[in-house]
Design a protein around this motif. Structure first.
Motif, PDB file in Angstrom:
ATOM      1  N   TYR A   1      52.297  32.495  37.624  1.00 32.54           N
ATOM      2  CA  TYR A   1      51.113  32.339  36.797  1.00 32.54           C
ATOM      3  C   TYR A   1      49.844  32.381  37.655  1.00 32.54           C
ATOM      4  O   TYR A   1      49.894  32.295  38.873  1.00 32.54           O
ATOM      5  N   ARG A   2      48.726  32.528  36.959  1.00 32.36           N
ATOM      6  CA  ARG A   2      47.413  32.574  37.620  1.00 32.36           C
ATOM      7  C   ARG A   2      47.361  33.680  38.675  1.00 32.36           C
ATOM      8  O   ARG A   2      46.823  33.519  39.773  1.00 32.36           O
ATOM      9  N   THR A   3      47.951  34.804  38.336  1.00 24.99           N
ATOM     10  CA  THR A   3      47.960  35.969  39.222  1.00 24.99           C
ATOM     11  C   THR A   3      46.953  37.004  38.731  1.00 24.99           C
ATOM     12  O   THR A   3      46.519  36.980  37.583  1.00 24.99           O
ATOM     13  N   THR A   4      46.609  37.947  39.615  1.00 23.61           N
ATOM     14  CA  THR A   4      45.712  39.039  39.239  1.00 23.61           C
ATOM     15  C   THR A   4      46.521  40.188  38.647  1.00 23.61           C
ATOM     16  O   THR A   4      47.748  40.273  38.830  1.00 23.61           O
ATOM     17  N   ALA A   5      45.827  41.073  37.959  1.00 22.03           N
ATOM     18  CA  ALA A   5      46.508  42.173  37.275  1.00 22.03           C
ATOM     19  C   ALA A   5      47.280  43.066  38.239  1.00 22.03           C
ATOM     20  O   ALA A   5      48.291  43.673  37.866  1.00 22.03           O
TER      21      ALA A   5
END
Length: 369
Positions: A220-224
């Motif tokens: 989670y809380r990752t970039t595209a």
């Protein structure tokens, strides 16, 4: 009246089935070359979607392939603390049984007349009552239904909305024939769903009817662009497993043992959604259903909504066979309300999963004070 359905997923096939029962011609155009051209994913938790299968005259056949024991659940923290264990009694009602997606899709396909599904048809464009497919093929229609999933091409005929990244990526792994190859891990996972929730990442395991356990690692809380920038060599399964185990350093060794036991299936994917409450002006001759209309986080609502979409649209058209535009307007109003609520619920669950204390909050969700 002729209905052209783009996409042979659960929603499109349910629509075709209900239309068939009501004597309305429909054809399903699917880009895959055959029903077995690609895998169909893991288990589905079917609850409200059972109403759709009942309308389609398939509820008894559904219960014959469903797995009530798939409702079993185990919830743990990364240090191995067991927070919740629910085992389904043998005589429990099948309120939310699990079913292999491939089996459910096969049930729907087998319920349709031969040649209802036209394989190898990739949708390209439509207008003035004619849909165009790859290879120069085309067909006329009274109603075009986009049931073509998250990356729907039909959607562009109705709205500019596009799926957006949620901040989550999932890597799918799997252990085949787990009872024989890893009986200890099989006993640990159990008969249903196994969840370990940490801060910013999670591990879940899900037993399938074919003896395979699918393992999902969520970040989670990752970039595209996380798949490309994470440094994990996803094209090298053995090296990818090693790196993924490192991502779970400090977790109970039983959990990393699950990753180590997986075969060479390594499938990373970005989780995207459409805007909650997406609507569009009702347009004669075109509509959408399923993920094409309301893509939401994968937390147990999407497949059920797609099944209901297909059944509700089919019944609306059967009720007003001489006025398809009015039938579509009625369907869309109901779908917007129903799936908007489901999307909000899914987004709330997604937010819970990303919380630093996700495991304890999930426990409170399942066992409220």
């Amino acid at each position: 009246m002729t209905v052209a359905i783009v996409g042979a997923g659960l929603g499109g096939l349910t629509l075709a089935r209900v239309l068939h029962l009501n004597g309305i011609d429909a054809a399903v155009y699917e880009r895959d070359s055959s029903r077995g051209a690609r895998g169909q994913g893991g288990m589905l938790d079917i609850h409200s979607g059972q109403r759709a299968l009942r309308e389609a005259g398939l509820i008894d056949r559904f219960h014959a392939i469903a797995r009530p024991e798939g409702q079993d659940m185990r919830l743990l923290e990364p240090d191995g603390t067991l927070l919740l264990r629910e085992d389904t009694p043998d005589d429990a009602p099948s309120a939310r049984p699990e079913v292999d997606r491939a089996d459910l899709r096969g049930l729907l396909l087998d319920s349709l007349p031969e040649h209802t599904v036209r394989w190898g048809h990739t949708f390209e464009s439509a207008g003035h009552g004619r849909a165009h497919f790859s290879g120069g093929r085309s067909t006329t229609y009274e109603l075009l239904v986009g049931a073509d999933g998250a990356e729907s091409r039909v959607r562009a005929l109705l709205t500019d909305a596009r799926p957006a990244h949620t901040g989550q990526h999932v890597v799918e792994l799997g252990i085949p024939d787990i009872d024989r190859t890893h009986p200890g891990l099989a006993a640990m996972v159990g008969r249903g769903n196994y969840w370990v929730l940490g801060d910013g990442q999670s591990l879940s395991a899900q037993r399938n009817g074919d003896g395979r356990v699918r393992v999902y690692l969520s970040f989670y809380r990752t970039t595209a662009d996380w798949i490309a920038t994470s440094g994990i060599p996803f094209d090298d399964p053995a090296a990818a497993r090693t790196r993924l185990i490192e991502e779970f350093a400090g977790w109970d060794p039983r959990f990393t043992a699950l990753i180590a036991a997986c075969d060479d299936t390594v499938r990373p994917r970005s989780i995207t959604t459409l805007p909650i409450g997406l609507t569009w002006p009702s347009t004669p001759g075109i509509t959408l259903l399923g993920d094409a209309a309301h893509l939401m986080p994968p937390v147990g609502q999407g497949a059920n909504m797609a099944l209901l979409d297909g059944a509700r649209l089919g019944l609306a058209l059967a009720t007003r066979p001489d006025d398809f535009p009015a039938a579509v307007r009625d369907f869309e109003r109901e779908m917007f309300d129903r799936t908007g609520a489901a999307a909000r619920m899914s987004a709330d669950m997604q937010e819970l999963l990303t919380a630093p204390d996700a495991a304890r909050r999930m426990l409170a969700f399942f066992q409220p004070a």
